[in-house]
Design an enzyme around this catalytic site. Structure first.
Site, PDB file in Angstrom:
ATOM      1  CG  MET A 195      -1.892  -1.201   1.238  1.00 41.96           C
ATOM      2  SD  MET A 195      -2.996  -1.249  -0.687  1.00 41.96           S
ATOM      3  CE  MET A 195      -3.785   0.380  -0.456  1.00 41.96           C
ATOM      4  CD  GLU A 196       2.825   1.175   3.798  1.00 36.73           C
ATOM      5  OE1 GLU A 196       2.250   1.325   4.704  1.00 36.73           O
ATOM      6  OE2 GLU A 196       2.753   0.054   2.867  1.00 36.73           O
ATOM      7  CG  ASP A 202      -1.508  20.710  -8.178  1.00 39.73           C
ATOM      8  OD1 ASP A 202      -2.612  21.211  -8.205  1.00 39.73           O
ATOM      9  OD2 ASP A 202      -0.478  20.932  -7.567  1.00 39.73           O
TER      10      ASP A 202
END
Length: 157
Positions: free
Chosen positions: A113-114, A128
């Protein structure tokens, strides 16, 4: 095999790793970001520079920071002190941005998950930082590429 994050009553629970053996564990996740031509036009020597700064360098820092906070972001994840987190960003033959995040730890639980969170946040950071040039940026995929340690190793072909 049942769901590991549900107890006997069907309620959410954190997996109890108390009885697991400590081992060296690694995981590598990959995110792929497709940039439109107007963004790719700003690519020079494998680097992307915008008014917000050096895109890939900022994405690497964001990915590492996110990987370290995975236990705070995903409700049933164990909070882990990573031994290592490395993010590599490159451009593939299809002119897509490839983000590889490798996390490592010596512990009772893995770091899949990391690695997935690190790759994902790096991809979101690229979006972004480039969205002022185009909103046609596509985060195509994020997936586990390999893991070692624990019950079994895994490597995607």
């Amino acid at each position: 095999m049942g769901f590991t994050h549900l107890n006997e009553q069907g309620n959410p629970t954190m997996v109890n790793v108390a009885e697991k053996q400590v081992s060296t564990r690694t995981a590598t996740a990959r995110s792929i970001v497709a940039l439109p031509p107007e963004v790719l036009a700003h690519l020079t020597d494998g680097q992307l520079q915008t008014k917000k700064g050096p895109v890939f360098q900022v994405a690497i820092i964001a990915g590492i920071m996110a990987a370290k906070k995975t236990g705070e972001l995903i409700p049933l994840c164990h909070p882990l002190g990573l031994d290592n987190c490395d993010i590599n960003i490159s451009i593939n033959e299809a002119q897509e941005v490839v983000i590889d995040c490798t996390a490592g730890i010596t512990a009772k639980t893995g770091v899949e998950m990391e690695a997935l969170v690190g790759a994902s946040m790096a991809a979101l950071t690229i979006y972004d930082m480039c969205k002022a040039m185009s909103h046609d940026i596509v985060i195509k995929e994020t997936r586990l590429m390999a893991k070692t340690g624990g019950k079994r190793d895994f490597k995607r072909a």
